[in-house]
Design a protein around this motif. Sequence first.
Motif, PDB file in Angstrom:
ATOM      1  N   LEU A 173     -21.526  58.784  70.450  1.00  0.00           N
ATOM      2  CA  LEU A 173     -20.531  58.725  71.516  1.00  0.00           C
ATOM      3  C   LEU A 173     -21.225  58.216  72.775  1.00  0.00           C
ATOM      4  O   LEU A 173     -22.207  58.796  73.233  1.00  0.00           O
ATOM      5  CB  LEU A 173     -19.903  60.086  71.803  1.00  0.00           C
ATOM      6  N   MET A 174     -20.713  57.110  73.303  1.00  0.00           N
ATOM      7  CA  MET A 174     -21.207  56.581  74.567  1.00  0.00           C
ATOM      8  C   MET A 174     -20.003  56.137  75.375  1.00  0.00           C
ATOM      9  O   MET A 174     -19.117  55.448  74.865  1.00  0.00           O
ATOM     10  CB  MET A 174     -22.161  55.399  74.331  1.00  0.00           C
ATOM     11  N   GLN A 175     -19.974  56.549  76.643  1.00  0.00           N
ATOM     12  CA  GLN A 175     -18.838  56.226  77.498  1.00  0.00           C
ATOM     13  C   GLN A 175     -19.306  55.943  78.921  1.00  0.00           C
ATOM     14  O   GLN A 175     -20.488  56.048  79.238  1.00  0.00           O
ATOM     15  CB  GLN A 175     -17.834  57.401  77.511  1.00  0.00           C
ATOM     16  N   GLY A 176     -18.353  55.566  79.762  1.00  0.00           N
ATOM     17  CA  GLY A 176     -18.618  55.454  81.191  1.00  0.00           C
ATOM     18  C   GLY A 176     -19.681  54.450  81.556  1.00  0.00           C
ATOM     19  O   GLY A 176     -19.837  53.391  80.931  1.00  0.00           O
ATOM     20  N   GLU A 177     -20.472  54.787  82.559  1.00  0.00           N
ATOM     21  CA  GLU A 177     -21.480  53.873  83.093  1.00  0.00           C
ATOM     22  C   GLU A 177     -22.558  53.564  82.064  1.00  0.00           C
ATOM     23  O   GLU A 177     -23.072  52.448  82.007  1.00  0.00           O
ATOM     24  CB  GLU A 177     -22.108  54.483  84.349  1.00  0.00           C
ATOM     25  N   GLU A 178     -22.907  54.537  81.240  1.00  0.00           N
ATOM     26  CA  GLU A 178     -23.908  54.304  80.189  1.00  0.00           C
ATOM     27  C   GLU A 178     -23.438  53.205  79.240  1.00  0.00           C
ATOM     28  O   GLU A 178     -24.216  52.314  78.873  1.00  0.00           O
ATOM     29  CB  GLU A 178     -24.163  55.598  79.421  1.00  0.00           C
ATOM     30  N   LEU A 179     -22.171  53.240  78.853  1.00  0.00           N
ATOM     31  CA  LEU A 179     -21.629  52.219  77.961  1.00  0.00           C
ATOM     32  C   LEU A 179     -21.579  50.864  78.650  1.00  0.00           C
ATOM     33  O   LEU A 179     -21.903  49.844  78.039  1.00  0.00           O
ATOM     34  CB  LEU A 179     -20.233  52.631  77.488  1.00  0.00           C
ATOM     35  N   ARG A 180     -21.193  50.830  79.908  1.00  0.00           N
ATOM     36  CA  ARG A 180     -21.138  49.554  80.635  1.00  0.00           C
ATOM     37  C   ARG A 180     -22.525  48.921  80.733  1.00  0.00           C
ATOM     38  O   ARG A 180     -22.661  47.699  80.593  1.00  0.00           O
ATOM     39  CB  ARG A 180     -20.514  49.764  82.010  1.00  0.00           C
ATOM     40  N   ARG A 181     -23.544  49.732  80.971  1.00  0.00           N
ATOM     41  CA  ARG A 181     -24.911  49.199  81.031  1.00  0.00           C
ATOM     42  C   ARG A 181     -25.339  48.664  79.670  1.00  0.00           C
ATOM     43  O   ARG A 181     -25.955  47.599  79.576  1.00  0.00           O
ATOM     44  CB  ARG A 181     -25.885  50.275  81.497  1.00  0.00           C
ATOM     45  N   PHE A 182     -25.011  49.403  78.610  1.00  0.00           N
ATOM     46  CA  PHE A 182     -25.366  48.959  77.259  1.00  0.00           C
ATOM     47  C   PHE A 182     -24.726  47.617  76.946  1.00  0.00           C
ATOM     48  O   PHE A 182     -25.377  46.706  76.418  1.00  0.00           O
ATOM     49  CB  PHE A 182     -24.936  50.003  76.231  1.00  0.00           C
ATOM     50  N   ILE A 183     -23.433  47.490  77.258  1.00  0.00           N
ATOM     51  CA  ILE A 183     -22.723  46.250  76.969  1.00  0.00           C
ATOM     52  C   ILE A 183     -23.347  45.082  77.727  1.00  0.00           C
ATOM     53  O   ILE A 183     -23.531  43.994  77.177  1.00  0.00           O
ATOM     54  CB  ILE A 183     -21.230  46.392  77.309  1.00  0.00           C
ATOM     55  N   ALA A 184     -23.690  45.289  78.990  1.00  0.00           N
ATOM     56  CA  ALA A 184     -24.291  44.222  79.787  1.00  0.00           C
ATOM     57  C   ALA A 184     -25.619  43.781  79.195  1.00  0.00           C
ATOM     58  O   ALA A 184     -25.904  42.574  79.095  1.00  0.00           O
ATOM     59  CB  ALA A 184     -24.482  44.698  81.226  1.00  0.00           C
ATOM     60  N   GLN A 185     -26.443  44.719  78.772  1.00  0.00           N
ATOM     61  CA  GLN A 185     -27.736  44.386  78.173  1.00  0.00           C
ATOM     62  C   GLN A 185     -27.564  43.706  76.827  1.00  0.00           C
ATOM     63  O   GLN A 185     -28.252  42.723  76.519  1.00  0.00           O
ATOM     64  CB  GLN A 185     -28.580  45.659  78.026  1.00  0.00           C
ATOM     65  N   ASP A 186     -26.632  44.218  76.020  1.00  0.00           N
ATOM     66  CA  ASP A 186     -26.381  43.645  74.698  1.00  0.00           C
ATOM     67  C   ASP A 186     -25.854  42.215  74.840  1.00  0.00           C
ATOM     68  O   ASP A 186     -26.270  41.303  74.113  1.00  0.00           O
ATOM     69  CB  ASP A 186     -25.371  44.514  73.951  1.00  0.00           C
ATOM     70  N   GLN A 187     -24.950  42.010  75.769  1.00  0.00           N
ATOM     71  CA  GLN A 187     -24.391  40.679  76.002  1.00  0.00           C
ATOM     72  C   GLN A 187     -25.475  39.693  76.421  1.00  0.00           C
ATOM     73  O   GLN A 187     -25.540  38.566  75.914  1.00  0.00           O
ATOM     74  CB  GLN A 187     -23.313  40.763  77.073  1.00  0.00           C
ATOM     75  N   GLN A 188     -26.328  40.094  77.330  1.00  0.00           N
ATOM     76  CA  GLN A 188     -27.405  39.215  77.790  1.00  0.00           C
ATOM     77  C   GLN A 188     -28.351  38.858  76.654  1.00  0.00           C
ATOM     78  O   GLN A 188     -28.744  37.699  76.492  1.00  0.00           O
ATOM     79  CB  GLN A 188     -28.188  39.896  78.917  1.00  0.00           C
ATOM     80  N   ARG A 189     -28.699  39.836  75.838  1.00  0.00           N
ATOM     81  CA  ARG A 189     -29.618  39.621  74.722  1.00  0.00           C
ATOM     82  C   ARG A 189     -29.018  38.682  73.683  1.00  0.00           C
ATOM     83  O   ARG A 189     -29.668  37.733  73.218  1.00  0.00           O
ATOM     84  CB  ARG A 189     -29.955  40.985  74.116  1.00  0.00           C
ATOM     85  N   LEU A 190     -27.760  38.917  73.319  1.00  0.00           N
ATOM     86  CA  LEU A 190     -27.124  38.114  72.282  1.00  0.00           C
ATOM     87  C   LEU A 190     -26.844  36.692  72.762  1.00  0.00           C
ATOM     88  O   LEU A 190     -27.033  35.724  72.016  1.00  0.00           O
ATOM     89  CB  LEU A 190     -25.834  38.776  71.817  1.00  0.00           C
ATOM     90  N   ARG A 191     -26.379  36.558  73.993  1.00  0.00           N
ATOM     91  CA  ARG A 191     -26.035  35.218  74.489  1.00  0.00           C
ATOM     92  C   ARG A 191     -27.253  34.327  74.625  1.00  0.00           C
ATOM     93  O   ARG A 191     -27.152  33.114  74.484  1.00  0.00           O
ATOM     94  CB  ARG A 191     -25.276  35.332  75.810  1.00  0.00           C
TER      95      ARG A 191
END
Length: 350
Positions: free
Chosen positions: A321-339
Amino acid sequence: MACARAHALKRFRQTGTGVPTTQGDDMIRKFFPSPAWARAIALSALAMVAGTGWAQSYPSKAVTLVVPSLAGGAVDVAARTIQPRLAQELGVPVVIDNRTGAGGQIGNTFVAKASPDGYTVLMNAGSTLFSGVYRKLDYNPGDLIPVAMVATAGFLLVVPADSPFKTMQDLIAYGKAHPDKLNYASTGTGNSSHVGSEMFKMLSGVQANHVPYRGSSPALVDLVAGRVDFMLDNKASSLEHVKAGRLRALGSTPRRVPELPDVPAISEVLPDFHIEGWMGIFLPKGTPPAVVERLSAAFRATQSDPAITSRLSGQVGQGVLMQGEELRRFIAQDQQRLRRVVEHANIRAD
C-alpha cells in the motif's frame, strides 16, 4: 436617524452594501470588512457543505473497477483478489470491467473521460501510463489521478536450462563480443518486460534483437525450447519453470527473491538497474476530494487485511500500500527512469 441606521444595517447584512454608522455596526464591519470577503466566507462554507454531502452520500450505487487487460492476467488477478473486501469496505458492489485493447489504452481513455464522481475507477499497471511508449493518446495521463499502489511485481532474467550462460556476466560478455547475435523475448512491445530488457542492454552494453510476443505464455514456450536466448519475465510466471528445471535464472529485480536465494539481483552487477512492475488505482481528474479520500480509506482497509496481501504476494508479486506524497514521488522517479530508456531505445507502441 435610528430608523435610517436600522435600514442601512439591514441592507448591509443582506447585500453587503451600505455603511453602518453605530458602534455595533462598527463591530460588524470589523468582522466582515468587505462584501468580497463576505462572499469568500460564503463560498468556503458552501464548499465545506458540498464536501460533507459527497462524503456522506458516496457511494450510493455500484462502483466499476476498469481493468484494461484480459481475464487471468496479473492486473485482473489482483483486481479480483481485492474485489470482495473492497466491496465490503464501500458497502456497495464492485463490478470488474475488462475493457481491453491498444495495450491498455482503451481502458485508460475510458476512465480518463468518465464522469469524475468516483463510480468509475481504473486499476492498471503504472508503467503503461507513465513510460511514454504511447505518443498518440486520446487522453492526457495527467487526467488520471493516483489513489493507491496495491501490488508490485518483480522480474527474473531467465535463459533456457541448457544455455551456455551460467551467470549474468557470461551473458553480458557474449552480447558485447557478438553484437546482434542474441535474441530476447518480451511479453509485448512497450511493456515492462520490453523496457526492462532495453534498460539491461543500455546499462550493460549488450546488443540483442527484440522478439515481442503476446504475453508470457508463448514467449516462455519459445524460451524453454531455445528459440530465443533470454528474457526478463514476471517472476510469477517464470518462477515455476525455474523450479522445474526448464529455465535458469541469472538475476532478479528489484531485489533478490526468497525462493532463489543464490540468484543475485541485477543491480548487484548493474548498479543503476531498477525496474519494478506495479499496479495502481486511478480516478478521473476532478473527482471531489471527499470521494478520493473515501476510496483511499477503503483501499487502506483492504490492504491492511493480511489475507489479501498474502494472496497478492502469492499470485502477482507482493501486496503493498502506497498513497499520497510517497506515491507521487515514486511515480515521478519511475517515470524519469523509464522515459530515459524509452527515449534511448526509441521504443514506440503506437
